[in-house]
Motif scaffolding. Structure first.
Motif, short mmCIF file in Angstrom:
data_model
loop_
_atom_site.label_atom_id
_atom_site.label_comp_id
_atom_site.label_asym_id
_atom_site.label_seq_id
_atom_site.Cartn_x
_atom_site.Cartn_y
_atom_site.Cartn_z
N ASN A 222 0.85 -1.20 0.00
CA ASN A 222 0.00 0.00 0.00
C ASN A 222 0.89 1.25 0.00
O ASN A 222 1.95 1.27 0.62
CB ASN A 222 -0.91 0.03 1.22
N GLY A 223 0.41 2.25 -0.68
CA GLY A 223 1.16 3.51 -0.71
C GLY A 223 0.29 4.65 -1.14
O GLY A 223 -0.92 4.52 -1.31
N SER A 224 0.91 5.80 -1.32
CA SER A 224 0.18 7.00 -1.76
C SER A 224 1.12 7.88 -2.58
O SER A 224 2.36 7.81 -2.43
CB SER A 224 -0.38 7.78 -0.58
N PHE A 225 0.52 8.71 -3.42
CA PHE A 225 1.29 9.60 -4.28
C PHE A 225 0.88 11.05 -4.05
O PHE A 225 -0.28 11.35 -3.78
CB PHE A 225 1.08 9.25 -5.75
N ASN A 226 1.86 11.94 -4.16
CA ASN A 226 1.63 13.38 -4.17
C ASN A 226 2.77 14.01 -4.97
O ASN A 226 3.59 13.29 -5.56
CB ASN A 226 1.54 13.95 -2.75
N LEU A 227 2.81 15.34 -4.99
CA LEU A 227 3.83 16.01 -5.81
C LEU A 227 5.25 15.71 -5.35
O LEU A 227 6.20 15.85 -6.12
CB LEU A 227 3.59 17.53 -5.81
N LYS A 228 5.42 15.34 -4.09
CA LYS A 228 6.76 15.03 -3.59
C LYS A 228 7.07 13.54 -3.64
O LYS A 228 8.18 13.14 -3.35
CB LYS A 228 6.89 15.54 -2.15
N HIS A 229 6.08 12.75 -3.97
CA HIS A 229 6.26 11.30 -4.05
C HIS A 229 5.39 10.79 -5.19
O HIS A 229 4.23 10.42 -5.00
CB HIS A 229 5.86 10.64 -2.72
N ARG A 230 5.94 10.81 -6.38
CA ARG A 230 5.15 10.59 -7.59
C ARG A 230 5.17 9.15 -8.07
O ARG A 230 4.32 8.77 -8.89
CB ARG A 230 5.68 11.47 -8.73
N GLN A 231 6.15 8.37 -7.65
CA GLN A 231 6.29 7.03 -8.20
C GLN A 231 6.99 6.11 -7.21
O GLN A 231 7.63 6.57 -6.27
CB GLN A 231 7.07 7.06 -9.51
N LYS A 232 6.83 4.81 -7.45
CA LYS A 232 7.44 3.82 -6.58
C LYS A 232 7.90 2.63 -7.42
O LYS A 232 7.17 2.18 -8.31
CB LYS A 232 6.44 3.36 -5.51
N PHE A 233 9.13 2.16 -7.14
CA PHE A 233 9.69 1.01 -7.85
C PHE A 233 9.78 -0.19 -6.89
O PHE A 233 10.23 -0.05 -5.75
CB PHE A 233 11.09 1.33 -8.36
N TYR A 234 9.37 -1.34 -7.40
CA TYR A 234 9.50 -2.61 -6.68
C TYR A 234 10.26 -3.58 -7.58
O TYR A 234 10.10 -3.56 -8.81
CB TYR A 234 8.14 -3.21 -6.34
N SER A 235 11.07 -4.45 -6.96
CA SER A 235 11.75 -5.49 -7.73
C SER A 235 11.44 -6.86 -7.13
O SER A 235 11.22 -6.97 -5.91
CB SER A 235 13.26 -5.24 -7.77
N PHE A 236 11.43 -7.86 -7.97
CA PHE A 236 11.24 -9.24 -7.52
C PHE A 236 12.05 -10.17 -8.40
O PHE A 236 12.48 -9.81 -9.51
CB PHE A 236 9.75 -9.63 -7.48
N GLN A 237 12.21 -11.41 -7.93
CA GLN A 237 12.98 -12.40 -8.66
C GLN A 237 12.14 -13.68 -8.85
O GLN A 237 11.26 -13.98 -8.04
CB GLN A 237 14.27 -12.77 -7.90
N LEU A 238 12.46 -14.39 -9.91
CA LEU A 238 11.85 -15.70 -10.18
C LEU A 238 12.96 -16.72 -10.34
O LEU A 238 13.87 -16.54 -11.15
CB LEU A 238 11.00 -15.66 -11.46
N ALA A 239 12.88 -17.79 -9.55
CA ALA A 239 13.88 -18.87 -9.65
C ALA A 239 13.48 -19.89 -10.71
O ALA A 239 14.32 -20.68 -11.17
CB ALA A 239 14.04 -19.56 -8.30
N ASN A 240 12.19 -19.85 -11.09
CA ASN A 240 11.66 -20.76 -12.11
C ASN A 240 10.73 -19.98 -13.03
O ASN A 240 10.13 -18.97 -12.62
CB ASN A 240 10.87 -21.90 -11.45
N PRO A 241 10.57 -20.44 -14.28
CA PRO A 241 9.58 -19.79 -15.14
C PRO A 241 8.21 -19.83 -14.47
O PRO A 241 7.81 -20.86 -13.92
CB PRO A 241 9.60 -20.63 -16.41
N SER A 242 7.52 -18.71 -14.47
CA SER A 242 6.27 -18.63 -13.71
C SER A 242 5.28 -17.69 -14.39
O SER A 242 5.67 -16.74 -15.09
CB SER A 242 6.53 -18.12 -12.29
N SER A 243 4.01 -17.97 -14.13
CA SER A 243 2.96 -17.04 -14.49
C SER A 243 2.78 -16.08 -13.32
O SER A 243 2.67 -16.52 -12.16
CB SER A 243 1.64 -17.77 -14.77
N ILE A 244 2.75 -14.82 -13.62
CA ILE A 244 2.62 -13.83 -12.53
C ILE A 244 1.37 -13.00 -12.76
O ILE A 244 0.86 -12.87 -13.89
CB ILE A 244 3.88 -12.92 -12.42
N SER A 245 0.89 -12.39 -11.63
CA SER A 245 -0.27 -11.52 -11.70
C SER A 245 0.03 -10.25 -10.90
O SER A 245 0.46 -10.33 -9.75
CB SER A 245 -1.51 -12.22 -11.13
#
Length: 343
Positions: A250-273
């Motif tokens: 959960n998060g929120s955006f305003n003029l001082k916080h416009r975007q958010k980056f997340y990273s993840f890894q997959l150890a096997n080929p996978s379907s993601i949602s």
């Protein structure tokens, strides 16, 4: 008898010539001793060769008006030609001339109070940030007396950066340049954009290791501005391996916080949602591949947007590797909920 009597009387007395001669001798002696003035003061003496003053002449002389003095009396200052300026006794220096107008010093660019302060040193209209490790916010202005402000920063590892320029009331330009060998000299232009009252100026760029210069420049008329310089790579939140998990952020955006980056890894080929909802304004979601797990965007895989009326959904199959999800506000302040899973 008569002739003899006259001769006798002539032999016994002094004739007038002899008397004059004797008086002359006596007068000469007296003049020698007492001077002319003594004899001249004797009543009845009027000898022609004496240099006696005539009282009437003296009176006339004293009554003759004196000629006006050629120069003023010594008690009044005498005007003189100015003494050369180099002389230590020169006349007082003339009043200084009014200096030519000097452009006022540019207003200092201030760190925004809404963000943690970045390490920054200001030199005139240039702000030196050192290594850019996070998000830095600044408030500044440009005007006819302060045409531009510069921001210098270094990138220690390849990174994706974002630059946001807004809060202007007139058009303002923003240029990103490479810095020649870290000397503060512009090498070449990488990108440029403009901000206007109704539109934010945005530059998003992948930068390699090196030094860079950002220039905010007056385009039309005097205006304040707000600037954000963000190293997105160092700001990524790594959620780890995604297989067999469902994660909610959960998060929120305003003029001082416009975007958010997340990273993840997959150890096997996978379907993601990926599901993005809970917004009251448009929010964009983008899925990227991650270059060798460095946190640097390699290329875009999918994108969508969430609205108040519907969530944004991305469903795809991914290979083994590292991935980045960007969630970004498109319009105005809003909350959001991001759900990531690989069932």
């Amino acid at each position: 008898m008569s002739s003899g009597g006259s001769g006798g009387s002539g032999g016994g007395g002094l004739n007038w010539k002899e008397v004059v001669a004797i008086l002359g001798v006596i007068t000469g002696i007296l003049v020698f001793i007492f001077g002319d003035k003594f004899l001249c003061n004797l009543k009845g003496v009027n000898v022609g060769f004496l240099r006696c003053d005539n009282p009437s002449e003296r009176k006339a002389a004293t009554e003759t008006p004196a000629l006006p003095p050629k120069f003023p009396p010594s008690s009044e200052p005498v005007k003189q030609d100015p003494i050369p300026f180099s002389s230590p006794t020169s006349t007082p220096s003339p009043a200084p001339e009014t200096p030519a107008p000097v452009s006022p010093s540019p207003s200092p660019v201030k760190l925004s109070a809404d963000e943690k302060p970045c390490t920054a040193e200001q030199n005139g209209s240039t702000v030196n940030l050192g290594s850019l490790e996070r998000s830095c916010s600044f408030a500044g202005n440009v005007s006819s007396n302060n045409l531009e402000n510069r921001y210098r920063f270094k990138i220690d590892n390849p990174s994706n950066i974002s630059l946001f320029l807004d809060d202007v009331n007139s058009e303002v330009e923003m240029f990103l340049y490479s810095d020649r060998d870290g000397t503060g000299s512009i090498q070449y232009q990488l990108e440029n954009t403009s901000a206007i009252k109704s539109r934010t100026g945005v530059i998003e760029q992948e930068l390699g290791v090196g030094s860079y210069i950002l220039v905010v420049k007056l385009k039309a008329r005097d205006t304040p501005y707000s600037l954000q310089i963000i190293n997105n790579t160092t700001q990524i939140e790594n959620v780890g391996y995604l297989e067999d998990k469902t994660l909610t952020k959960n998060g929120s955006f305003n003029l001082k916080h416009r975007q958010k980056f997340y990273s993840f890894q997959l150890a096997n080929p996978s379907s993601i949602s990926l599901s993005l909802g809970g917004v009251n304004s448009e929010v964009e979601m983008v899925l990227y591949s991650d270059r060798k797990g460095t946190g640097v965007i390699q290329y875009q895989l999918e994108n969508t947007s969430a609205f108040n009326s519907k969530p944004g959904i991305i469903k795809t199959t991914l290979r083994v590797g590292n991935y980045i999800v960007l969630v970004r506000s498109k319009l105005r302040d809003t909350d959001y909920t991001l759900t990531m899973s690989a069932p």
